[in-house]
Write a protein that holds these residues in place. Structure first.
Motif, short mmCIF file in Angstrom:
data_model
loop_
_atom_site.label_atom_id
_atom_site.label_comp_id
_atom_site.label_asym_id
_atom_site.label_seq_id
_atom_site.Cartn_x
_atom_site.Cartn_y
_atom_site.Cartn_z
N ALA A 53 0.77 -1.26 0.13
CA ALA A 53 -0.05 0.00 -0.19
C ALA A 53 0.70 1.38 0.13
O ALA A 53 1.90 1.22 0.65
CB ALA A 53 -0.79 -0.05 1.13
N THR A 54 0.33 2.42 -0.54
CA THR A 54 0.94 3.49 -0.64
C THR A 54 0.36 4.65 0.48
O THR A 54 -0.73 4.22 0.93
CB THR A 54 0.97 4.16 -2.14
N PRO A 55 0.94 5.49 0.70
CA PRO A 55 0.47 6.52 1.50
C PRO A 55 -0.96 7.11 0.94
O PRO A 55 -1.92 7.38 1.77
CB PRO A 55 1.29 7.67 1.77
N ALA A 56 -1.05 7.16 -0.39
CA ALA A 56 -2.41 7.48 -0.91
C ALA A 56 -3.49 6.45 -0.80
O ALA A 56 -4.58 6.88 -0.34
CB ALA A 56 -2.13 7.57 -2.49
N ASP A 57 -3.03 5.38 -0.43
CA ASP A 57 -3.99 4.18 -0.28
C ASP A 57 -4.81 4.38 1.16
O ASP A 57 -5.79 4.24 1.39
CB ASP A 57 -3.37 2.89 -0.29
N PHE A 58 -3.82 4.61 2.08
CA PHE A 58 -4.14 4.79 3.57
C PHE A 58 -4.99 6.22 3.53
O PHE A 58 -5.83 6.08 4.17
CB PHE A 58 -2.85 5.01 4.33
N ASP A 59 -4.54 7.23 2.67
CA ASP A 59 -5.40 8.37 3.00
C ASP A 59 -6.79 8.34 2.35
O ASP A 59 -7.79 8.80 3.03
CB ASP A 59 -4.75 9.35 2.15
N ALA A 60 -6.87 7.30 1.29
CA ALA A 60 -8.26 7.08 0.83
C ALA A 60 -9.07 6.12 1.84
O ALA A 60 -10.46 6.43 2.02
CB ALA A 60 -8.01 6.26 -0.37
N ILE A 61 -8.41 5.32 2.71
CA ILE A 61 -9.05 4.47 3.83
C ILE A 61 -9.64 5.38 4.66
O ILE A 61 -10.84 5.55 4.99
CB ILE A 61 -8.31 3.35 4.26
N SER A 62 -8.82 6.38 5.06
CA SER A 62 -9.08 7.35 6.32
C SER A 62 -10.01 8.28 5.64
O SER A 62 -10.97 8.77 6.76
CB SER A 62 -7.62 8.13 6.71
N ALA A 63 -10.22 8.57 4.49
CA ALA A 63 -11.00 9.73 4.04
C ALA A 63 -12.49 9.10 3.96
O ALA A 63 -13.58 9.86 4.71
CB ALA A 63 -10.64 9.94 2.75
N LYS A 64 -12.68 7.70 3.98
CA LYS A 64 -14.02 7.23 4.42
C LYS A 64 -14.36 7.13 5.75
O LYS A 64 -15.43 6.96 5.95
CB LYS A 64 -13.91 5.81 3.81
N LEU A 65 -13.34 7.27 6.49
CA LEU A 65 -13.81 7.26 8.06
C LEU A 65 -14.13 8.61 8.26
O LEU A 65 -14.49 8.69 9.50
CB LEU A 65 -12.61 6.59 8.93
N TYR A 67 -11.89 11.67 7.91
CA TYR A 67 -10.85 12.33 7.97
C TYR A 67 -10.72 13.61 6.71
O TYR A 67 -11.15 12.95 5.87
CB TYR A 67 -9.57 11.97 8.18
N SER A 68 -10.51 14.66 7.12
CA SER A 68 -10.54 15.82 6.06
C SER A 68 -9.39 15.55 5.35
O SER A 68 -8.26 15.06 5.85
CB SER A 68 -10.66 17.13 6.50
N GLY A 69 -9.27 16.20 3.99
CA GLY A 69 -7.92 16.36 3.21
C GLY A 69 -6.84 17.17 4.13
O GLY A 69 -5.81 16.86 4.05
N GLU A 70 -7.30 18.25 4.83
CA GLU A 70 -6.38 18.90 5.46
C GLU A 70 -5.78 18.07 6.58
O GLU A 70 -4.60 18.04 6.92
CB GLU A 70 -7.06 20.15 5.97
N GLY A 86 -13.80 5.62 12.44
CA GLY A 86 -14.17 6.90 12.58
C GLY A 86 -13.04 7.84 12.55
O GLY A 86 -11.91 7.47 12.68
N ASN A 87 -13.44 9.19 13.15
CA ASN A 87 -12.49 10.12 13.61
C ASN A 87 -12.75 10.70 14.94
O ASN A 87 -13.68 11.55 15.07
CB ASN A 87 -12.65 11.48 12.54
#
Length: 286
Positions: A53-65, A67-70, A86-87
């Motif tokens: 997995a790449t950092p982008a993959d983890f960010d995509a997962i966390s966005a669903k939970l 978390y904002s892009g910022e 969740g967040n």
């Protein structure tokens, strides 16, 4: 040693082993590398390519939970491992100068976000039972210059934190992993200051788990499924520990990502992410 104690030790061993793998290899817990139950067709493929997995993959997962892009761009690379349900930042209402404790802090993701909110006058403590996670989090803190954040090795049932030491406890999909949740909440109550608050995202059951899922103390427990408790049980555990102002709010929208945790098993029929909040009364003793 009783059978219950042996089972508890086995659960802790399994969870620690799984999250060691996540910390060392930077793979999603739900990937075919970490669950041990890949689809049959993927077993014949090159798993090195399909599971990395790449950092982008983890960010995509966390966005669903939630978390904002910022938020995702505000932490050191390697802190976000795509874990959680969740967040907790969204519900903790952290204030400058507060002391925050994160139960099961992993690579430090939520700790670093909390660090920004409490500021230089505040303090953030992360506790994790996996040495490799603590090492990773400490390196991330140094890399990001988070001087108000520290990480300690320990179990959430036996917190390496003093009595009445923290203002807020956060946690993201970790308490369900504990085989002794009552002890977790007792410890949370002990370390909170009078008037302190608990703000947690975690998994709860909405229907009785099938026996084959409930009895899986390896992959499905480590994957935040078979160790989940009902809303009624969580409320009772919090009350028994002394908490008041208890609120447990299921998030039905979480089923959209939960259904992918075990493809084809329809686990979203049995579990859901919930926002769990409680307060230690102002006049409470430990």
């Amino acid at each position: 040693m009783t059978k219950a104690n042996r089972d508890h030790d086995l659960i802790r061993h399994n969870v620690r082993s799984k999250y060691k793998e996540v910390a060392v290899k930077s793979i999603p817990l739900s990937s075919c590398c970490s669950t041990g139950t890949p689809p049959a067709e993927s077993q014949a493929e090159n798993q090195t390519e399909s599971c990395c997995a790449t950092p982008a993959d983890f960010d995509a997962i966390s966005a669903k939970l939630g978390y904002s892009g910022e938020e995702l761009s505000a932490v050191p690379e390697g802190a976000n491992l795509g874990l959680g349900c969740g967040n907790p930042q969204a519900i903790a209402a952290l204030k400058p100068g507060e002391t925050v404790l994160d139960l099961g802090s992993g690579g430090g993701f939520d700790c670093f976000l909390a660090s920004r909110q409490v500021g230089a006058a505040g303090r953030v403590i992360g506790v994790d039972m996996t040495p490799e996670m603590v090492t990773r989090a400490r390196r991330n803190a140094e890399k990001g210059n988070f001087s108000n954040t520290s990480f300690r090795l320990g179990e959430i049932e036996h917190l390496p934190v003093g009595d009445s030491a923290v203002d807020v406890i956060i946690s993201n999909c970790v308490i369900n992993l504990s085989p002794d949740k009552q002890q977790v909440f007792r410890e949370a109550f002990r370390v909170l200051k009078p008037g302190g608050r608990l703000a947690v995202s975690d998994i709860v059951t909405t229907a009785e788990l099938p026996e084959e899922i409930r009895n899986d103390i390896n992959d499905l427990h480590s994957g935040c499924i078979s160790g989940a408790s009902s809303i009624e049980d969580v409320e009772r555990l919090l009350q028994n520990s002394g908490f008041t102002g208890i609120s447990i709010e299921p998030k039905d929208q979480s089923k959209a990502f939960i259904k992918d945790w075990v493809p084809g098993a329809a686990i979203d029929r049995y579990i859901v992410s919930a926002v769990i909040q409680a307060v230690k009364p102002s006049g409470a003793d430990n």
